[in-house]
Design an enzyme around this catalytic site. Structure first.
Site, PDB file in Angstrom:
ATOM      1  CE  LYS A  67      -3.831  -2.457   2.031  1.00 21.90           C
ATOM      2  NZ  LYS A  67      -4.558  -2.923   3.205  1.00 21.90           N
TER       3      LYS A  67
ATOM      4  CD  GLN B 163      -3.519  -4.558   6.348  1.00 23.74           C
ATOM      5  OE1 GLN B 163      -3.320  -3.611   5.590  1.00 23.74           O
ATOM      6  NE2 GLN B 163      -4.201  -5.632   5.978  1.00 23.74           N
TER       7      GLN B 163
ATOM      8  CG  ASP C  91     -10.084  -0.230   4.531  1.00 28.38           C
ATOM      9  OD1 ASP C  91      -9.814  -0.526   3.347  1.00 28.38           O
ATOM     10  OD2 ASP C  91      -9.399  -0.615   5.499  1.00 28.38           O
TER      11      ASP C  91
END
Ligand code: NAD
Length: 307
Positions: free
Chosen positions: A57, A101, A124
């Site tokens: 990422k 994460q 997200d």
């Protein structure tokens, strides 16, 4: 095995490269206005797979010109400490996107952490305000994997209106938001799950099949109607012929006999997820800049070239 005469391989690597190029161009334009979008990635613990995801990422962010901020916390970090970091990132006007994460260590309440992220920085798309906004048909930050699948479907099918889409799997991360996005695109949507009955017969009605189950090669040609477009989200590691390999939820070789277009695993949906994380960071930056909190901003207005 005979396959559809013109079965098309949906190339997620090529599609993700296009999305990333669009993001890069938008970032450059923003930088011309003196703005550099920034993504904060938070990793708690040292799970090897999570470390790889975070690294990728960060690399992808750098490639597109997005500033990345990495926060690596030890596995025994207290929940309150993680929440305090999120609060700081929420308040930092220079941070546009916040990604924590998953999975988090067992002593931390995942839901509490996700709810602590400011909705306009929730790249997200897991915050309940964004989940609710998606379900109401408002344009909000939406989860990356289903957003990437939608892009692949639009590229492969063109107009989606009126098509019957079957989504297999109902997770909060993939299945449910996927179904909501397909509904928003005027598809007729059926969601199948572990308690559904007669899955193959229901699936055979679909023009579009999105498989997000986590069961290697569950779906074969007998589940597909001729000409179906198949998006395989599943990533399953199996041992076969004495080696370890990744396969999807769809039996790719078998599905070729019926599908008109299909994503491979790997190289299909996977690369799109990370590309849409970058796109979401950009959309978040635009939303924060242009909109009062909670206002509705069409995505096209925020990112004209990123429809
Ligand atoms: P999950 O375990 O949270 O959900 C799986 C869903 O499948 C559940 O809703 C369950 O009801 C359904 N299911 C289970 N067994 C079934 C069966 N026999 N028949 C029909 N439905 C069944 O998984 P998830 O997080 O949604 O992920 C699904 C798959 O997608 C996994 O393989 C995961 O690794 C992969 N994934 C890939 C990406 C990507 O970027 N490509 C991103 C997220 C998840």
């Amino acid at each position: 095995m005979s396959s559809q005469p013109s079965v098309k391989l949906i190339d997620g690597k090529a599609a993700s490269a296009r999305v990333l190029a669009e993001v890069r161009a938008e970032v450059q334009a923003l930088r011309g206005d003196g703005i550099q979008p920034a993504l904060a990635v938070v990793l708690v613990g040292s799970d090897p797979a999570s470390q790889v995801y975070v690294r990728n990422k960060v690399l992808r962010a750098e490639e597109t010109g997005i500033r990345s901020l990495e926060f690596k916390l030890p596995a025994d970090t207290a929940e309150a400490e993680l929440l305090a970091l999120i609060e700081r990132l929420n308040a930092d006007a220079e941070v546009n996107g916040i990604l924590v994460q998953l999975p988090l260590p067992a002593h931390i309440d995942e839901n509490r952490v996700l709810q602590a992220i400011a909705p306009l920085k929730d790249v997200d798309g897991f915050h309940s305000e964004n989940v609710g906004g998606l379900s109401q048909g408002r344009e909000v930050l939406t989860p990356c994997t289903p957003s990437g699948c939608m892009r692949l479907l639009r590229d492969a099918c063109g107009e989606l209106r009126g098509k019957h889409a079957v989504v297999i799997g109902r997770s909060n991360i993939v299945g449910k938001p996927m179904a909501a996005l397909l509904l928003q695109a005027d598809c007729t949507v059926t969601v199948l799950h572990s308690r559904s009955r007669d899955l193959p017969a229901l699936c055979r009605q679909a023009d579009i099949v999105v498989a997000a189950v986590g069961k290697p090669r569950l779906i074969d040609a007998s589940w597909l109607k001729p000409g179906a477009v198949v998006i395989d989200v599943g990533i399953n590691r199996i041992d076969e012929d004495g080696r370890s390999k990744l396969v999807g939820d769809v039996d790719f070789d078998s599905a070729l006999a019926q599908a008109s277009a299909i994503t491979p695993v790997p190289g299909g949906v996977g690369p799109m997820t990370i590309a849409y994380l970058m796109k979401n960071t950009l959309v978040a930056a635009r939303l924060q800049r242009q909109a009062p909190r909670g206002a509705r901003i069409p995505e096209d207005a925020a990112c004209p070239s990123l429809s």
